[in-house]
Scaffold this motif. Structure first.
Motif, PDB file in Angstrom:
ATOM      1  N   LEU A 416       0.854  -1.190   0.000  1.00 56.67           N
ATOM      2  CA  LEU A 416       0.000   0.000   0.000  1.00 56.67           C
ATOM      3  C   LEU A 416       0.886   1.234   0.000  1.00 56.67           C
ATOM      4  CD1 LEU A 416      -2.748   1.509   0.458  1.00 56.67           C
ATOM      5  CD2 LEU A 416      -2.335   1.213   2.914  1.00 56.67           C
ATOM      6  N   GLY A 417       0.570   2.179  -0.890  1.00 51.64           N
ATOM      7  CA  GLY A 417       1.333   3.418  -0.883  1.00 51.64           C
ATOM      8  C   GLY A 417       1.151   4.232  -2.142  1.00 51.64           C
ATOM      9  N   GLU A 418       2.081   5.154  -2.352  1.00 49.82           N
ATOM     10  CA  GLU A 418       2.005   6.086  -3.467  1.00 49.82           C
ATOM     11  C   GLU A 418       2.087   5.341  -4.799  1.00 49.82           C
ATOM     12  OE1 GLU A 418       3.210   8.605  -6.583  1.00 49.82           O
ATOM     13  OE2 GLU A 418       4.704   7.320  -5.604  1.00 49.82           O
ATOM     14  N   ALA A 419       1.281   5.784  -5.757  1.00 49.05           N
ATOM     15  CA  ALA A 419       1.106   5.044  -7.007  1.00 49.05           C
ATOM     16  C   ALA A 419       2.410   4.831  -7.758  1.00 49.05           C
ATOM     17  CB  ALA A 419       0.093   5.780  -7.903  1.00 49.05           C
ATOM     18  N   GLY A 420       3.297   5.817  -7.725  1.00 49.13           N
ATOM     19  CA  GLY A 420       4.542   5.669  -8.458  1.00 49.13           C
ATOM     20  C   GLY A 420       5.416   4.547  -7.934  1.00 49.13           C
ATOM     21  N   ALA A 421       5.249   4.197  -6.645  1.00 52.49           N
ATOM     22  CA  ALA A 421       6.063   3.137  -6.046  1.00 52.49           C
ATOM     23  C   ALA A 421       5.356   1.791  -6.034  1.00 52.49           C
ATOM     24  CB  ALA A 421       6.446   3.525  -4.618  1.00 52.49           C
ATOM     25  N   VAL A 422       4.029   1.796  -6.253  1.00 52.20           N
ATOM     26  CA  VAL A 422       3.266   0.539  -6.260  1.00 52.20           C
ATOM     27  C   VAL A 422       2.852   0.250  -7.698  1.00 52.20           C
ATOM     28  CG1 VAL A 422       1.336  -0.740  -5.269  1.00 52.20           C
ATOM     29  CG2 VAL A 422       2.440   1.057  -3.938  1.00 52.20           C
ATOM     30  N   GLN A 423       3.780  -0.327  -8.453  1.00 48.20           N
ATOM     31  CA  GLN A 423       3.550  -0.654  -9.852  1.00 48.20           C
ATOM     32  C   GLN A 423       3.776  -2.154 -10.057  1.00 48.20           C
ATOM     33  OE1 GLN A 423       2.414   1.319 -12.410  1.00 48.20           O
ATOM     34  NE2 GLN A 423       2.067   2.842 -10.795  1.00 48.20           N
ATOM     35  N   PRO A 424       2.991  -2.797 -10.925  1.00 49.37           N
ATOM     36  CA  PRO A 424       3.120  -4.253 -11.105  1.00 49.37           C
ATOM     37  C   PRO A 424       4.508  -4.704 -11.531  1.00 49.37           C
ATOM     38  CG  PRO A 424       1.108  -3.433 -12.128  1.00 49.37           C
ATOM     39  CD  PRO A 424       1.885  -2.229 -11.725  1.00 49.37           C
ATOM     40  N   ALA A 425       5.102  -4.005 -12.493  1.00 48.48           N
ATOM     41  CA  ALA A 425       6.375  -4.476 -13.049  1.00 48.48           C
ATOM     42  C   ALA A 425       7.487  -4.540 -11.997  1.00 48.48           C
ATOM     43  CB  ALA A 425       6.781  -3.593 -14.223  1.00 48.48           C
ATOM     44  N   PRO A 426       7.740  -3.466 -11.225  1.00 42.43           N
ATOM     45  CA  PRO A 426       8.806  -3.559 -10.217  1.00 42.43           C
ATOM     46  C   PRO A 426       8.535  -4.620  -9.143  1.00 42.43           C
ATOM     47  CG  PRO A 426       8.187  -1.269 -10.597  1.00 42.43           C
ATOM     48  CD  PRO A 426       7.169  -2.109 -11.286  1.00 42.43           C
ATOM     49  N   ILE A 427       7.273  -4.780  -8.767  1.00 40.51           N
ATOM     50  CA  ILE A 427       6.956  -5.780  -7.742  1.00 40.51           C
ATOM     51  C   ILE A 427       7.200  -7.181  -8.283  1.00 40.51           C
ATOM     52  CG2 ILE A 427       5.106  -6.772  -6.342  1.00 40.51           C
ATOM     53  CD1 ILE A 427       3.903  -3.977  -6.114  1.00 40.51           C
ATOM     54  N   GLN A 428       6.736  -7.438  -9.501  1.00 43.47           N
ATOM     55  CA  GLN A 428       6.940  -8.770 -10.073  1.00 43.47           C
ATOM     56  C   GLN A 428       8.410  -9.031 -10.390  1.00 43.47           C
ATOM     57  OE1 GLN A 428       3.991  -8.399 -13.211  1.00 43.47           O
ATOM     58  NE2 GLN A 428       2.676  -9.888 -12.194  1.00 43.47           N
ATOM     59  N   ALA A 429       9.176  -7.960 -10.628  1.00 42.93           N
ATOM     60  CA  ALA A 429      10.607  -8.133 -10.889  1.00 42.93           C
ATOM     61  C   ALA A 429      11.343  -8.661  -9.660  1.00 42.93           C
ATOM     62  CB  ALA A 429      11.213  -6.801 -11.327  1.00 42.93           C
TER      63      ALA A 429
END
Length: 755
Positions: A416-429
């Protein structure tokens, strides 16, 4: 003072008994912190010689370990004003007759009633026995002793004053104990109202200062012992000159005398005073002991020592309570495995985010580990737990520190947090690099369901539900491993939930019923059976299409109960048809995948057959082709068990799936049903005709019966006859009928056949 007793005569009489005075040591043994303040004695007499003789007689003695200090007044009014200014006088030596014959007694009344000095001990002295007060006055005004001046030898004067001081001391001790206990109870109540260990620790230091009458000073520290904790001291709170130690590890190099005093207190496990420091010991639970160390501005008396012991006992309870509350708070709001916030805490964090003006820039993402159950089953639950801990640590350490990471259950994490830091690609990476668990490298992937909180209208719990909906959609559609929630999805799921509740209520209110569609022999047009079809008519008379409510019944699990009811109803209807003379009639019943896989399905089937008496050889169960192709080995065994009951098996919608012919050959089925889509195309599409012909030929080769469903016109029936299809059902012959209409239809067909 009477004329017969001159001041010189009084002095001589006192001196005459000088040799009779025994200086007995009545003082209690000296204790640590005991003060040496003098007892204050007020002499009130209009004769100056009485003042001097009294001071001379008692000036060099000690009582209860403390010397005497004298105050002097020469009239009742002067004494009254002096006592108004000096309320801590222990004993009053009072002449009865001064400016008036009742001046002494009047002063006693004013002392008790106007000044409220109830603790002051009063000894009346008079040189005129005829002016002695009445017994009622002595009792009513709490007069400690009454003596004529001729009686007061030095020994008797000492004895009277000593008795009065002992009485005063006891009364003051009782009052001090009462007031002290009231302060301790009040302090404990204030501590109980605090939340969190640090707040309670600060409260303890403040309350110790109040009890001692000095500013808050010192520190409170905790020692944690046990296998999970190092044996170190940590300062929970510090105030005053010790503030620089707040929150830090405490040792002699850093804390000096305070640290040394704390170590001694923990070693001896009791409160102590020494080197100008007060150390209060609070034994804790689960290896956590607490010590408060406070610098003293003065020595403490015995009464204060006792109060501090009581205070320490009550504080121990407060610390136990706050420790318990902390533990419960940890259990209530944090995941015990990973230490991350749990679902409850996450909902609070989402609610707090939704209340911010920046909510439009916030995103909630659910992170679900793919195929975690298989990993858990293959490598064990301990391995699975270690993997979950590793995933939680990686999410916390690799993502932006300002994000909230939580575990809400099973293998689902949340970011949970700011949209720029909660993105699918970086999380799945983060899942591209294997996790090293117990010497093994494990590759894990994740699927995400996301919600833009700026587009969300509800509370935190609703946002979590929406994220779960998006996650399920991502799992089912496999669109790049993530899916964003949309309002249309919310409407769809809410409609599904609404229908689920309506279906449950409709089932309970007998709104469901069966309709029967006849099945005929294509060559002779004779009916040989019927398919039982489930229908739902709502209270307003509206029919809900089966393709809308049956998937919901399967999704909710309600299909198990509904399916058993359908089976019983169909068997009962078969028995009514047989009673009407249709003894060679077959009843076909659809069985859903959820119902068929239920562990008690065979028991339900046997009970339905036994309870209704329906002959199993005239009952046919229909399963879909997709069901027949899943887990072939298990299905073969399950079908074999079903077949042993005597019922027959048909594969519905045949041709829509991708059946393996070798697998089909192993299944103990009796009939194939050509899907209505191919029957519809049979008159206008070579492909439709060829598939129907293929199914018919396959059935013939495998020795299976074949029936075409959805036959709506004579042209379709004619082509099916030409292709060699033996059986059919559809609107050409009849729409689904009620039980009464089915009997009438059968009777009508029998008449036509006879003609």
């Amino acid at each position: 003072m009477p004329a017969s007793m001159t001041p010189r005569g009084a002095l001589e009489e006192v001196n005459a008994f000088h040799d009779e005075l025994v200086f007995a040591d009545e003082a209690e043994p000296a204790t640590l912190g005991l003060t040496r303040a003098a007892w204050r004695v007020l002499v009130v007499d209009d004769d100056a010689d009485v003042h001097s003789t009294t001071t001379f007689a008692l000036g060099n003695v000690e009582m209860q370990g403390r010397p005497l200090s004298f105050l002097h007044a020469y009239s009742a009014s002067e004494a009254f004003e002096l006592l108004r200014r000096e309320p801590d006088v222990a004993v009053l030596l009072l002449d009865v007759v001064m400016e008036s014959s009742d001046a002494g007694l009047s002063l006693v009344r004013r002392i008790r009633e106007e000044l409220g000095l109830r603790d002051l001990r009063i000894i009346l002295r008079t040189g005129q026995p005829g002016y002695a007060p009445e017994m009622e006055a002595i009792r009513g005004y709490d007069i400690n002793d009454y003596r004529t001046k001729s009686e007061l030898t030095r020994t008797k004067l000492y004895t009277a004053v000593a008795a009065a001081i002992r009485s005063y001391q006891q009364i003051r001790a009782l009052d001090d104990n009462r007031l002290g206990l009231e302060r301790v109870v009040a302090a404990s109540a204030e501590l109980m109202a605090l939340h969190g260990l640090r707040d309670v620790a600060l409260g303890i230091l403040n309350q110790v200062g109040l009890l001692l009458g000095q500013p808050a000073e010192g520190l409170l520290c905790v020692r944690e012992t046990g296998h999970a904790h190092p044996d170190i001291l940590r300062t929970v709170a510090a105030v005053g000159a010790c503030r620089h130690l707040d929150g830090r590890e405490l040792n002699v190099a850093r804390g000096g005398p305070l640290a040394a005093a704390v170590e001694r207190t923990l070693l001896n496990r009791r409160c102590a005073i020494g080197d100008g420091l007060l150390s209060l010991y609070f034994p804790g639970k689960a290896g956590r002991d607490f010590v408060a160390c406070v610098p003293l501005e003065r020595e403490l008396d015995e009464h204060e020592n006792r109060l501090l012991q009581v205070f320490a006992g009550m504080v121990t309870i407060s610390l136990d309570n706050v420790e318990l509350v902390t533990h419960l708070n940890q259990a209530a709001f944090h995941d015990p495995l990973t230490g991350l916030p749990n679902r409850t805490r996450l909902v609070e964090l989402i609610d707090a985010t939704l209340a911010l003006p920046t909510r439009a820039q916030a995103i909630l993402a659910l992170v679900d580990l793919d195929h975690f159950a298989e990993t858990n089953d293959a490598l064990g639950h301990h391995f699975g737990d270690l993997l979950l801990v590793a995933v939680g640590r990686r999410l916390q350490s690799k993502l932006d520190p300002g994000l909230h990471v939580a575990r809400i259950g099973g293998d689902i994490f949340c970011v949970l947090g700011e949209a720029g830091a909660v993105q699918p690609a970086p999380i799945q990476a983060l899942f591209r690099e294997p996790f090293h668990i117990d010497g093994q490298d494990v590759q894990v992937s994740a699927t995400l369901g996301l919600v833009r909180l700026g587009e969300h209208d509800g509370a935190g719990a609703d946002a979590l539900k929406d994220a779960d909906i998006a996650l399920k959609r991502a799992k089912s559609q496999q669109r790049a491993g993530h899916f964003y929630f949309s309002r249309s999805m919310g409407v769809e799921i809410r409609e599904r939930v609404r229908m689920m509740h309506a279906l449950r209520g409709g089932f309970q209110r007998n709104q469901l019923f069966l309709a029967y569609q006849p099945q005929v022999d294509l060559l002779s047009n004779r009916p040989f059976g019927a398919e039982a079809l489930l229908r739902w008519r709502t209270e307003d008379g509206r029919l809900v299409p089966p393709d809308r409510f049956i998937p919901i019944a399967e999704y909710s699990g309600l299909i198990v109960d509904i399916g058993e009811w359908v089976l019983r109803q169909a068997c009962a209807e078969l028995m009514r048809l047989r009673a009407a003379g249709h003894t060679a009639f077959t009843m076909s019943v659809n069985v859903s995948q959820v119902q068929f896989r239920h562990p008690h399905f065979l028991d339900m089937l046997r009970r339905a057959l036994d309870d209704t008496g329906a002959p199993p050889e005239f009952i046919e169960l229909e399963i879909t082709e997709s069901m027949a192709m899943e887990e072939p080995a298990l299905l073969v065994e399950k079908l074999a068990q079903v077949k042993r009951t005597g019922v027959s098996i048909a594969i519905d919608d045949f041709g829509t799936g991708f059946s393996s012919l070798s697998h089909l050959q192993r299944l103990q089925v009796d009939r194939l049903k050509i899907d209505r889509a191919f029957v519809t195309e049979i008159t206008g599409s070579a492909r439709g005709s060829s598939i129907a012909e293929m199914v018919i030929q396959l059935g013939r080769n495998l020795g299976l019966s074949v029936i075409a469903e959805g036959v709506e016109d004579e042209r379709q029936a004619q082509i099916l006859r030409q292709l060699g299809c033996p059986l059919a059902q559809g609107f050409l012959y009849s729409r689904p009928l009620s039980p009464e209409d089915l009997l009438a239809w059968l009777a009508d067909r029998a008449l036509h056949q006879a003609a």
